[in-house]
Scaffold this active site. Structure first.
Site, short mmCIF file in Angstrom:
data_model
loop_
_atom_site.label_atom_id
_atom_site.label_comp_id
_atom_site.label_asym_id
_atom_site.label_seq_id
_atom_site.Cartn_x
_atom_site.Cartn_y
_atom_site.Cartn_z
N SER A 221 -6.52 -11.99 2.51
CA SER A 221 -5.92 -10.82 3.16
C SER A 221 -6.58 -10.55 4.51
O SER A 221 -7.81 -10.51 4.61
CB SER A 221 -6.05 -9.59 2.27
OG SER A 221 -5.21 -9.67 1.16
N HIS B 79 -5.97 -2.39 3.40
CA HIS B 79 -6.57 -2.39 2.06
C HIS B 79 -7.87 -3.19 2.00
O HIS B 79 -8.64 -3.05 1.05
CB HIS B 79 -5.56 -2.90 1.01
CG HIS B 79 -5.32 -4.38 1.05
ND1 HIS B 79 -4.25 -4.95 1.71
CD2 HIS B 79 -5.99 -5.41 0.49
CE1 HIS B 79 -4.28 -6.25 1.56
NE2 HIS B 79 -5.33 -6.57 0.82
N ASP C 52 -0.12 -1.35 6.43
CA ASP C 52 -1.25 -2.09 5.86
C ASP C 52 -2.01 -2.85 6.95
O ASP C 52 -2.34 -4.02 6.80
CB ASP C 52 -0.80 -3.06 4.77
CG ASP C 52 -1.98 -3.58 3.94
OD1 ASP C 52 -3.01 -2.88 3.90
OD2 ASP C 52 -1.86 -4.67 3.35
#
Length: 480
Positions: free
Chosen positions: A315, A202, A232
């Site tokens: 992230s 993402h 992911d």
């Protein structure tokens, strides 16, 4: 003669009587003096005896009080020492204790923890943490995701905004690029030509360009090696030829640890580009292992839960143990914003095979020439995991139609086939296919893995498709 004698006798008697009276007087006086002396002596003795008695009573009372105090103090001291001994026997070792049987602070225990951390000794723990950060920081990068939006000058929407808000952009309707987001990445490998960086899918999703910022502040563009939306995860590559000698000396490949060795309560450090402000560090513990978390897309992942703060921008960054080994890949997208102290990281050991597969894919760059951009020519519907369970069918992209003259029409693809892989990369949604097509020129042959109904059951097939041109007058739509 006798009278004279008599007179003589009388005179002597008188004299004797006077003498006797005098002697009696003297005797009385002496007796009185002796009596007075005896009385005074007795009085003196009585006073001295009383004084002696009073002195003796004081010391007896003083000694009695002292002995009572000593006895009570001894009992109190004994009770206090007993309580302290009992408390010490039940209390864990702390950093302030000096017992010689304490575990040395340099001895590591399972999970990479040091005794100073177990005992709460902050000085050695902080020094250890700072040393770990200095060691790991050269392996962490910041990633900037830039995307393009179309600035349409014609059409009803443009006319609407122009009418109500006036002319917003005096320039032509050419595409405009903007920064869509920022994240982090971990340098996991280096080849003769490329530097390979793992991050979250993402973080790079939808990017028209990716900019990598290294520990020394230098930047370089990156290309996508491979992505896996379900996990992911993504791997991007930077050409070594784009890096200066100074940058190469300032960076290094991270050391990957074994996330299976971690235990609940182990200390961890999270490093990443929090809020896009640059690399920062947070610290915490492993709160839970093998935590199943379901995303908004219906995908369930098994993750490491930590109370180390994982904020937007973190992230793709590293979760490291106290040996300086990366044991998790942070994911702020999955962090719970409703409560504090609930962050998640993807365990590296469980996803090692996925990362290895992505690293070994061909590096592809986004096709920017509109005349070369590709199309598959299908109508697709996303079948998520919940729908797949309810309908007893595989998850992926269901082909609901093929457009006339498209590459799909002339291929062996059938309607109702479910596409599960595109050129070896797993696809879960129709957007996954659209995203992958950005990196393939028209005319490129790709292999699609599909699930096809045969005799009432789905069977896997591999179909080779030559991609068509996206600028052809054909409608290509995908429904998520």
């Amino acid at each position: 003669m006798s009278d004279k004698y008599f007179d003589f006798q009388n005179n002597d008697n008188e004299n004797i009587s006077a003498v006797s009276e005098e002697n009696r007087t003297v005797n009385v006086i002496e007796a009185e003096e002796r009596a007075s002396e005896e009385t005074a002596s007795r009085s003196f003795k009585t006073k001295r005896a009383r004084r002696t008695e009073r002195k003796g009573g004081f010391w007896r009372k003083a000694c009695s009080i002292a002995l009572t105090g000593i006895l009570v103090g001894g009992i109190s001291a004994g009770v206090f020492l007993g309580v302290v001994y009992t408390a010490d026997a039940n209390r864990p070792l702390s950093g302030t204790q000096t017992q010689t049987n304490r575990i040395p602070a340099t001895l590591t225990t399972q999970g990479g923890r040091t005794d100073s951390e177990l005992t709460g000794s902050t000085n050695s723990s902080e020094q250890s943490a700072s040393g770990i950060v200095k060691s790991v920081m050269p392996s962490i990068v910041a990633i900037t995701n830039s995307q393009v939006y179309e600035n349409y000058r014609n059409g009803s929407y443009y006319d609407f905004f122009q009418y109500y808000f006036g002319q917003q952009n005096q320039q032509s309707g050419e595409p405009q690029e903007y920064i869509a987001g920022a994240g982090s990445g971990i340098i996991v490998s280096q080849t003769d030509e490329e530097l390979l960086i793992v991050t979250n899918n993402h973080v790079i999703e939808g990017a028209s360009s990716l900019t990598i910022t290294f520990a020394d502040g230098s930047t370089a563009l990156a290309s996508v090696k491979g992505t896996d939306e379900e996990a992911d995860l993504a791997v991007v590559a930077v050409k070594l030829s784009d890096l200066s000698e100074e940058t190469r000396a300032a960076i290094k490949v991270a050391t990957l640890g074994n996330s299976d060795d971690m235990e609940v309560g182990d200390s961890v450090i999270a490093i990443g580009n929090a809020m896009g402000y640059g690399q920062s560090v947070t610290r915490g513990i492993v709160s839970a292992l093998n935590r199943d978390v379901t995303t908004s897309e219906g995908i369930t992942r098994t993750l490491i839960q930590t109370d180390a703060a994982i904020n937007p921008g973190n992230s793709g960054g590293a979760l490291v143990n106290m040996n300086g080994e990366v044991i998790g890949i942070n994911s702020a997208k999955l962090s719970d914003t409703d409560v504090e102290g609930m962050g998640y990281a993807i365990p590296v050991t469980a996803t090692e095979s996925i990362i290895t597969d992505l690293m070994n894919r061909q590096t592809r760059e986004i096709v920017k020439d509109a005349q070369k951009q590709s199309s598959l020519g299908i109508q697709g519907i996303t079948i998520d995991s919940s729908t797949a369970r309810a309908m007893n069918m595989p998850a992926g992209v269901l082909i609901s139609g093929k457009y006339e003259g498209s590459s799909a029409e002339i291929s062996a693809l059938n309607e109702r086939d479910v596409i599960t892989k595109f050129d070896g990369q797993k696809v879960s949604t129709a957007d996954d296919i659209k995203e992958l097509l950005k990196y393939y020129e028209a005319g490129t042959q790709v292999e699609l893995t599909v699930e096809r109904i045969e005799n009432g059951e789905y069977a896997e097939h591999t179909v080779t498709v030559t991609l068509g041109y996206a600028n052809q007058n054909q409608q290509v739509s995908y429904h998520n």
